[in-house]
Design a protein around this motif. Structure first.
Motif, mmCIF file in Angstrom:
data_model
loop_
_atom_site.group_PDB
_atom_site.id
_atom_site.type_symbol
_atom_site.label_atom_id
_atom_site.label_comp_id
_atom_site.label_asym_id
_atom_site.label_seq_id
_atom_site.Cartn_x
_atom_site.Cartn_y
_atom_site.Cartn_z
ATOM 1 N N LEU A 291 64.015 36.293 24.423
ATOM 2 C CA LEU A 291 65.314 35.751 24.834
ATOM 3 C C LEU A 291 65.797 36.418 26.122
ATOM 4 N N LEU A 292 65.650 37.723 26.212
ATOM 5 C CA LEU A 292 66.081 38.452 27.410
ATOM 6 C C LEU A 292 65.255 38.060 28.640
ATOM 7 N N ILE A 293 63.972 37.808 28.435
ATOM 8 C CA ILE A 293 63.116 37.358 29.542
ATOM 9 C C ILE A 293 63.579 36.000 30.048
ATOM 10 N N ILE A 294 63.920 35.105 29.117
ATOM 11 C CA ILE A 294 64.403 33.775 29.510
ATOM 12 C C ILE A 294 65.709 33.887 30.286
ATOM 13 N N ILE A 295 66.606 34.765 29.838
ATOM 14 C CA ILE A 295 67.881 34.961 30.534
ATOM 15 C C ILE A 295 67.646 35.468 31.948
ATOM 16 N N TRP B 63 60.478 41.364 19.180
ATOM 17 C CA TRP B 63 59.718 40.506 20.098
ATOM 18 C C TRP B 63 60.519 39.253 20.457
ATOM 19 N N LEU B 64 61.157 38.622 19.467
ATOM 20 C CA LEU B 64 61.951 37.420 19.724
ATOM 21 C C LEU B 64 63.148 37.725 20.619
ATOM 22 N N LEU C 150 68.668 45.084 18.865
ATOM 23 C CA LEU C 150 67.793 44.094 18.226
ATOM 24 C C LEU C 150 66.425 44.016 18.895
ATOM 25 N N ALA C 151 66.347 44.441 20.163
ATOM 26 C CA ALA C 151 65.080 44.387 20.898
ATOM 27 C C ALA C 151 64.307 45.698 20.831
ATOM 28 N N ALA C 152 64.893 46.728 20.248
ATOM 29 C CA ALA C 152 64.228 48.037 20.164
ATOM 30 C C ALA C 152 63.304 48.074 18.953
ATOM 31 N N SER C 153 62.023 48.235 19.191
ATOM 32 C CA SER C 153 61.044 48.180 18.106
ATOM 33 C C SER C 153 61.128 49.369 17.163
ATOM 34 N N GLY D 125 70.444 40.284 31.043
ATOM 35 C CA GLY D 125 68.987 40.394 31.122
ATOM 36 C C GLY D 125 68.527 41.775 31.547
ATOM 37 N N MET D 126 69.147 42.313 32.595
ATOM 38 C CA MET D 126 68.740 43.629 33.101
ATOM 39 C C MET D 126 69.280 44.758 32.241
#
Length: 269
Positions: free
Chosen positions: A118-122, A113-114, A101-104, A155-156
């Motif tokens: 979310l991953l940055i927040i985690i 982007w969303l 879902l995060a792969a553009s 996250g990582m």
């Protein structure tokens, strides 16, 4: 003198830029040490405690180190290993759909982007904070540790999975489409072979890191070896501290050696 050396010698040098950057770095270093390091708080008692810890490592409690009761170092190390392993598996499973879902190059950019946000927040929240949160939900114990390790791994792992997905060789998929392959066949024979070794290598590396996190999570009651280590230090039982530290160091060294060997084989393969 080689051409490269001549170019380096003839390259213009901005001495003022170098001097300004050096002064700023030195000033920041001095300011940081003044705010963080305070040697005046170190007294004879602190040196004595440090000596007692070293003495405990040299003369560990062998009974605690080698027996197989639930309070022994071996049992607690196995519990810590189980927490790290299960947490890594949970984190890896959750990370796969989030990575896609995060792969553009897979989904529209707003969705990617969303998901990345979310991953940055985690990743922003420390593992100990997650541990305290899950302990309130599930109660103290290894299960809270597994959930904490799983969430912090997301996250990582998802971030590194995304990098692998965005480097996919799409020409393979185009060739499979041209010969009439179904979506399942493209995933099975075109995507999974490209991603499997990279995903597995990253997961093994994260498991290596999770062993250390699982050891510290015991400090907040999330199972593992951390809590007995804290109790032993608070009770000034330095021989027990020594046995716990020795067992932990040996286990982490073994895991690091094995994980490095597995990852090197995956990279070569």
């Amino acid at each position: 003198m080689t051409t490269v050396e001549k170019q380096l010698r003839n390259a213009p040098r901005n001495y003022w830029y170098t001097i300004i950057v050096t002064v700023i770095v030195i000033a920041l270093f001095y300011w940081s040490t003044r705010g963080v390091i305070s040697l005046k708080d170190i007294d004879a008692k602190g040196f004595k405690i440090a000596g007692n810890i070293l003495s405990g490592i040299v003369h560990p409690d062998t009974a605690l180190l080698f027996n197989i009761t639930k309070q022994s170092v071996l049992y607690l190390l196995v519990e810590t290993l189980a927490i790290a392993f299960l947490g890594t598996i949970v984190g890896g499973i959750i990370s796969i759909p989030l990575a896609f879902l995060a792969a553009s190059n897979i989904v529209p950019k707003p969705i990617a982007w969303l998901t990345r946000l979310l991953l940055i927040i985690i990743r922003t929240i420390p593992a100990l904070v997650y541990g305290l949160m899950f302990i309130r939900v599930t109660g103290p114990g290894p299960f809270a540790g597994v959930l904490t390790i799983g969430l912090t791994s997301v996250g990582m792992l998802a971030k590194l999975y995304v990098d692998a997905i965005e480097e996919l060789d799409t020409s393979v998929l185009e060739s499979m489409t041209s010969i009439g392959c179904t979506t399942f066949e493209k995933i099975r024979y075109g995507i999974i072979p490209q991603l499997f070794s990279g995903f597995l290598s990253v997961t093994i590396y994260r498991f290596d890191m999770n062993m250390r996190d699982a050891a510290t999570l015991g400090l907040v009651g999330a199972g593992g070896i951390g809590a007995p280590l804290l109790f032993a230090m608070q009770s000034y039982k330095w021989h027990q501290v020594g046995s716990v530290l020795i067992g932990l160091v040996v286990l982490i060294l073994i895991i690091e050696l094995v994980s490095n060997k597995l990852r090197s084989k995956l990279v070569k393969g």
